[in-house]
Design an enzyme around this catalytic site. Structure first.
Site, PDB file in Angstrom:
ATOM      1  N   ARG A  35       0.837  -1.216   0.000  1.00 56.17           N
ATOM      2  CA  ARG A  35       0.000   0.000   0.000  1.00 56.17           C
ATOM      3  C   ARG A  35       0.865   1.258   0.000  1.00 56.17           C
ATOM      4  O   ARG A  35       0.438   2.296  -0.488  1.00 56.17           O
ATOM      5  CB  ARG A  35      -0.942  -0.003   1.193  1.00 56.17           C
ATOM      6  CG  ARG A  35      -2.005  -1.066   1.011  1.00 56.17           C
ATOM      7  CD  ARG A  35      -3.115  -0.919   1.981  1.00 56.17           C
ATOM      8  NE  ARG A  35      -4.238  -1.737   1.532  1.00 56.17           N
ATOM      9  CZ  ARG A  35      -5.196  -2.169   2.310  1.00 56.17           C
ATOM     10  NH1 ARG A  35      -5.211  -1.845   3.581  1.00 56.17           N
ATOM     11  NH2 ARG A  35      -6.173  -2.900   1.837  1.00 56.17           N
ATOM     12  N   LYS A 198     -20.178 -15.787   1.318  1.00 54.28           N
ATOM     13  CA  LYS A 198     -21.613 -15.505   1.343  1.00 54.28           C
ATOM     14  C   LYS A 198     -22.127 -14.942   0.022  1.00 54.28           C
ATOM     15  O   LYS A 198     -21.500 -14.050  -0.541  1.00 54.28           O
ATOM     16  CB  LYS A 198     -21.891 -14.461   2.424  1.00 54.28           C
ATOM     17  CG  LYS A 198     -21.871 -15.018   3.819  1.00 54.28           C
ATOM     18  CD  LYS A 198     -22.154 -13.897   4.770  1.00 54.28           C
ATOM     19  CE  LYS A 198     -23.002 -14.313   5.939  1.00 54.28           C
ATOM     20  NZ  LYS A 198     -23.440 -13.139   6.694  1.00 54.28           N
ATOM     21  N   GLY A 351      -8.768  -7.828  -1.626  1.00 60.91           N
ATOM     22  CA  GLY A 351      -9.140  -8.763  -0.565  1.00 60.91           C
ATOM     23  C   GLY A 351      -8.560 -10.153  -0.753  1.00 60.91           C
ATOM     24  O   GLY A 351      -7.398 -10.313  -1.108  1.00 60.91           O
ATOM     25  N   GLY A 374     -13.260  -3.734  -0.625  1.00 62.44           N
ATOM     26  CA  GLY A 374     -14.613  -3.165  -0.556  1.00 62.44           C
ATOM     27  C   GLY A 374     -14.865  -2.167  -1.674  1.00 62.44           C
ATOM     28  O   GLY A 374     -15.926  -2.170  -2.305  1.00 62.44           O
TER      29      GLY A 374
HETATM   30  P1  AMP Z   1     -15.665 -13.361   1.187  1.00 62.18           P
HETATM   31  O1  AMP Z   1     -15.168 -12.462   2.277  1.00 62.18           O
HETATM   32  O2  AMP Z   1     -17.146 -13.486   1.126  1.00 62.18           O
HETATM   33  O3  AMP Z   1     -15.033 -13.068  -0.158  1.00 62.18           O
HETATM   34  O4  AMP Z   1     -15.188 -14.806   1.593  1.00 62.18           O
HETATM   35  C1  AMP Z   1     -13.855 -15.204   1.636  1.00 62.18           C
HETATM   36  C2  AMP Z   1     -13.777 -16.405   2.500  1.00 62.18           C
HETATM   37  O5  AMP Z   1     -14.617 -17.404   1.970  1.00 62.18           O
HETATM   38  C3  AMP Z   1     -12.397 -17.011   2.579  1.00 62.18           C
HETATM   39  O6  AMP Z   1     -11.901 -16.837   3.880  1.00 62.18           O
HETATM   40  C4  AMP Z   1     -12.643 -18.503   2.302  1.00 62.18           C
HETATM   41  O7  AMP Z   1     -12.003 -19.362   3.209  1.00 62.18           O
HETATM   42  C5  AMP Z   1     -14.139 -18.625   2.463  1.00 62.18           C
HETATM   43  N1  AMP Z   1     -14.686 -19.751   1.718  1.00 62.18           N
HETATM   44  C6  AMP Z   1     -14.500 -20.061   0.429  1.00 62.18           C
HETATM   45  N2  AMP Z   1     -15.108 -21.218   0.128  1.00 62.18           N
HETATM   46  C7  AMP Z   1     -15.687 -21.669   1.258  1.00 62.18           C
HETATM   47  C8  AMP Z   1     -16.441 -22.835   1.588  1.00 62.18           C
HETATM   48  N3  AMP Z   1     -16.712 -23.758   0.682  1.00 62.18           N
HETATM   49  N4  AMP Z   1     -16.874 -22.949   2.854  1.00 62.18           N
HETATM   50  C9  AMP Z   1     -16.601 -22.009   3.764  1.00 62.18           C
HETATM   51  N5  AMP Z   1     -15.887 -20.890   3.513  1.00 62.18           N
HETATM   52  C10 AMP Z   1     -15.438 -20.726   2.278  1.00 62.18           C
END
Ligand code: AMP
Length: 394
Positions: A35, A198, A351, A374
């Site tokens: 950064r 999610k 991210g 974000g």
């Molecule tokens: P996000 O912040 O929504 O982009 O989510 C990122 C996180 O999703 C990472 O820490 C991953 O470990 C998690 N992730 C990816 N695939 C899975 C899965 N099948 N089950 C649980 N967590 C997951």
């Protein structure tokens, strides 16, 4: 198009530059300075063109109080090393006071000063006075180069634009160019890969991308919400209950827009959410009731690799599995490798996907890795970012 530092005369001017120096720290040491290095082109340009450079940033969440563990002092030291020049750390627990004003007044053309963490002030994240006015009293031109916080309207990211001529730095210019070109004028086929935990968090992005892309690839934890909505057993896989009814709507929208929607066809499953758990591969509709999907399976990897190989523009946001655990990182690694091997324009939303590309050693193979998780998501949603919106048009 927004004006940049190139479009204004900065000689002898006190230029307030908002950077994103929110670097990861461990035991008082900076663990990754990307950064800081990302801000160097703008800082160097201003120095070389005779500006008096006054840098501002936040670090962590000190919640409106001066907390030494969130001081920008380590950043001032690292920056001085990188610039090969003194950086005057104009530090105050209230960020702006008479001593800071005096330090700024004594700057010569080409000098660089760094203020203390702007989030030591509670007004900062509310974009409230008197803090904005106090910051404004230090400078004559505002440059925003903090893409990572451009989706927030804070005193130092947007408020200052009401006080003085305001333009973007080179980092924001670059981010807007790559992300903006991908959305507005992509070389086709345009493929987006969405992963992560999610669906709920990504629905607005998916909806916007469905209007733009030729193919949308879904990976990661969010797949299981789609499977559940399709009536499959998902065992103990992560489920986003609140988005269950939205998954079929997204499938319908993809059809309406003529977008090819690719969902996993198999999954690497585990008994527990642990790297050491026993694992096995199952087709998407055969996940046992006592297991959870942790990664995309080998058949899915082949299908996704093919779609990636055909693409001319690729945007990737969110890992395809629990890539932090080596035993469930294969899918994310394969996707990163496919992007690295592709001759398409490859854009990584910040991210976790940026971390994954870095971790697997493919960072230098990507066209652009966004510095804002974000902010890049909101940009891809098609939202106006206040820290960019407030800058002058060319
Ligand atoms: P996000 O912040 O929504 O982009 O989510 C990122 C996180 O999703 C990472 O820490 C991953 O470990 C998690 N992730 C990816 N695939 C899975 C899965 N099948 N089950 C649980 N967590 C997951």
């Amino acid at each position: 198009m927004k004006k940049t530092v190139r479009d204004i005369n900065v000689v002898g001017k006190k230029v307030l530059v908002r950077c994103d120096f929110n670097v990861p720290m461990k035991d008082g040491e900076i663990t990754d300075d990307i950064r800081i290095t990302s801000a160097l082109p703008t800082i160097n340009y201003l120095m070389e063109n005779g500006a008096k450079v006054i840098l501002m940033s936040h670090m962590g969440r000190p919640k409106g109080e001066a907390k030494p563990e969130y001081s920008l002092k380590p950043v001032a030291d690292r920056l001085a090393q990188l610039l090969g020049k003194d950086v005057i750390f104009a530090a105050s627990d209230v960020v702006v006071d008479d001593s800071v004003k005096a330090a700024v007044e004594s700057l010569q053309d080409g000098d660089v000063a760094l203020l203390e963490n702007v989030r030591y002030r509670k007004e900062e994240t509310k974009n409230e006075e008197p803090f904005t006015g106090q910051l404004a009293s230090l400078g004559e031109i505002f440059v925003n180069d903090a893409f990572g916080t451009a989706h927030r309207a804070h005193c130092s990211t947007a408020g200052l634009a009401e006080y003085m001529p305001s333009v973007s730095g080179f980092l924001i210019e670059k981010e807007v160019k790559f992300l903006g070109d991908a959305l507005e004028d992509p070389a086709r086929p345009f493929v987006a890969i969405m992963g992560g935990a999610k669906v709920g968090d990504k629905i607005p992005v998916i909806e916007n991308l469905l209007k733009k892309v030729d193919c949308l690839i879904i990976g990661g934890g969010m797949s299981y919400t789609f499977f559940k909505a399709m009536g499959h057993e998902i065992g103990t896989s992560i489920l986003d209950e609140a988005s269950l009814s939205l998954a079929p709507e997204l499938i319908k929208k993809a059809e309406e827009h003529g977008v090819k929607l690719l969902l996993p066809v198999d999954a690497v499953c585990a008994e527990e959410f642990s790297n050491d758990s026993k694992k096995a591969v199952f087709d998407k509709d055969k996940i046992p009731a006592d297991m959870m999907g942790m990664d995309i399976g080998p058949k899915t990897i082949e299908i996704y690799k093919e779609a990636i190989a055909d693409a001319k523009t690729i945007v990737w946001n969110g890992p395809c599995g629990v890539f932090e655990m080596p035993n469930f990182a294969e899918g994310t690694k394969a996707v990163a490798a496919a992007l690295a091997a592709s001759d398409a324009v490859t854009i990584i939303g910040g991210g976790d996907s940026a971390a994954a590309v870095e971790q697997f050693g493919y960072a230098d193979k990507m066209t652009h890795i966004s510095t804002g998780g974000g902010a890049s998501l909101e940009f891809l949603e098609g939202k106006a970012l206040p820290g960019i919106e407030c800058l002058e048009e060319k």
